[in-house]
Motif scaffolding. Structure first.
Motif, short mmCIF file in Angstrom:
data_model
loop_
_atom_site.label_atom_id
_atom_site.label_comp_id
_atom_site.label_asym_id
_atom_site.label_seq_id
_atom_site.Cartn_x
_atom_site.Cartn_y
_atom_site.Cartn_z
N ASP A 90 17.09 13.02 70.91
CA ASP A 90 18.40 13.49 70.46
C ASP A 90 18.94 14.60 71.36
O ASP A 90 20.14 14.65 71.66
N GLU A 91 18.04 15.48 71.78
CA GLU A 91 18.46 16.64 72.57
C GLU A 91 18.77 16.28 74.01
O GLU A 91 19.75 16.76 74.59
N LEU A 92 17.92 15.45 74.62
CA LEU A 92 18.00 15.21 76.05
C LEU A 92 18.74 13.92 76.44
O LEU A 92 19.16 13.78 77.59
N ALA A 93 18.86 12.99 75.50
CA ALA A 93 19.52 11.70 75.78
C ALA A 93 19.02 11.07 77.08
O ALA A 93 19.81 10.80 78.00
N PRO A 94 17.71 10.81 77.20
CA PRO A 94 17.18 10.24 78.45
C PRO A 94 17.63 8.79 78.63
O PRO A 94 17.99 8.10 77.67
N ASP A 95 17.58 8.33 79.88
CA ASP A 95 17.86 6.92 80.15
C ASP A 95 16.75 6.03 79.64
O ASP A 95 17.00 4.91 79.17
N VAL A 96 15.50 6.51 79.76
CA VAL A 96 14.33 5.74 79.31
C VAL A 96 13.36 6.68 78.61
O VAL A 96 13.12 7.80 79.08
N LEU A 97 12.80 6.20 77.50
CA LEU A 97 11.71 6.90 76.82
C LEU A 97 10.43 6.14 77.08
O LEU A 97 10.31 4.97 76.70
N LEU A 98 9.48 6.77 77.76
CA LEU A 98 8.16 6.19 78.05
C LEU A 98 7.18 6.83 77.08
O LEU A 98 6.92 8.03 77.17
N MET A 99 6.62 6.04 76.16
CA MET A 99 5.90 6.63 75.03
C MET A 99 4.63 5.88 74.67
O MET A 99 4.57 4.65 74.71
N ASP A 100 3.61 6.64 74.31
CA ASP A 100 2.36 6.08 73.80
C ASP A 100 2.59 5.57 72.38
O ASP A 100 3.59 5.92 71.74
N ILE A 101 1.68 4.77 71.87
CA ILE A 101 1.80 4.27 70.49
C ILE A 101 0.95 5.08 69.53
O ILE A 101 1.46 5.67 68.57
N GLN A 102 -0.36 5.13 69.77
CA GLN A 102 -1.25 5.86 68.86
C GLN A 102 -1.25 7.34 69.22
O GLN A 102 -1.75 7.74 70.26
N MET A 103 -0.65 8.15 68.33
CA MET A 103 -0.60 9.60 68.54
C MET A 103 -0.82 10.28 67.19
O MET A 103 -0.54 9.71 66.14
N GLN A 104 -1.31 11.50 67.23
CA GLN A 104 -1.49 12.26 66.00
C GLN A 104 -0.11 12.56 65.41
O GLN A 104 0.86 12.76 66.11
N GLY A 105 -0.04 12.61 64.07
CA GLY A 105 1.25 12.81 63.42
C GLY A 105 2.01 11.49 63.41
O GLY A 105 1.44 10.42 63.21
N ARG A 106 3.31 11.54 63.67
CA ARG A 106 4.12 10.32 63.72
C ARG A 106 3.74 9.51 64.95
O ARG A 106 3.70 10.02 66.07
N ASP A 107 3.43 8.22 64.76
CA ASP A 107 3.04 7.38 65.90
C ASP A 107 4.26 6.91 66.66
O ASP A 107 5.41 7.09 66.24
N GLY A 108 4.02 6.29 67.82
CA GLY A 108 5.11 5.89 68.68
C GLY A 108 6.00 4.82 68.09
O GLY A 108 7.22 4.83 68.28
N LEU A 109 5.42 3.85 67.37
CA LEU A 109 6.21 2.78 66.78
C LEU A 109 7.16 3.33 65.72
O LEU A 109 8.33 2.95 65.66
N SER A 110 6.65 4.21 64.87
CA SER A 110 7.49 4.81 63.84
C SER A 110 8.61 5.64 64.47
O SER A 110 9.77 5.60 64.02
#
Length: 210
Positions: free
Chosen positions: A43-63
């Motif tokens: 929301d803050e940075l408005a990137p062209d692409v978000l490169l993200m892991d799936i399994q992470m502590q807290g909220r996961d990447g899919l969510s």
């Protein structure tokens, strides 16, 4: 392109930022460490692409991706993970993710991101095979036009390169020698006006996948 990297392993995110930032057409917008940060930073940075892991502590990447896409339906989200889990793949593709890459060869990430910016969906070889088998909205290859100038065996080599096989694995798969594989790859590069194996894979996914 501006790229936001989110991975709960800070060593991984810093390494990815370092590797990608040397590309002349890539700038690192920022780095996050969990799904909640992915949402707020997007929301803050408005990137062209978000490169993200799936399994992470807290909220996961899919969510996190689901929440981002609910507010930004055109968001370009590429998952980079060690997990080629069937459920993850189907969920990621059905929600509209632009890419699903496996953490193996970092040299393929920048070309994959460029393909995404060009409007393509990018899937690592194993993921692509599973997506087709699972019926996750991916059609088999339609390569007759793009690869029309190649021999049948050269087409086989292109597909296997795109699947991530090395020369030895391709040789065993096609029952030919390593030297013959090298010769085929040289011919493919010349005929398609490409420079390396990564470009062969990107060409295949960009031009031959339905």
């Amino acid at each position: 392109m501006n790229v936001l990297i989110v991975d709960d392993d800070k060593i991984v995110s810093r390494s990815l930022a370092t590797i990608l930032s040397v590309q002349p057409d890539i700038e690192i917008a920022g780095c996050g460490s969990d799904g909640d940060e992915a949402v707020s930073l997007f929301d803050e940075l408005a990137p062209d692409v978000l490169l993200m892991d799936i399994q992470m502590q807290g909220r996961d990447g899919l969510s996190a991706a689901e929440k981002i896409l609910a507010s930004h339906p055109d968001a370009a989200i590429v998952f980079l993970t060690t997990f080629a889990d069937d459920e993850y793949i189907v969920r990621a593709l059905k929600m509209g993710a632009r890419g699903y890459l496996i953490k193996q060869d970092v040299s393929t990430i920048a070309p994959a991101l460029r393909s995404v910016m060009g409007g393509q969906r990018v899937l690592e070889g194993e993921v692509l095979e599973k997506a087709v088998a699972l019926g996750a909205g991916i059609s088999p290859a339609r390569d007759e036009g793009a690869l029309a100038g190649l021999s049948e065996r050269e087409r086989d080599v292109v597909r296997l390169v795109a699947d991530g096989l090395d020369n030895g694995e391709i040789a065993r798969e096609l029952f030919i020698s390593d030297g013959t594989v090298r010769n085929h790859i040289s011919a493919i590069l010349a005929k398609l006006n490409l420079r390396n194996r990564t470009q062969i894979a990107v060409f295949y996914y960009r031009n031959c996948m339905g």
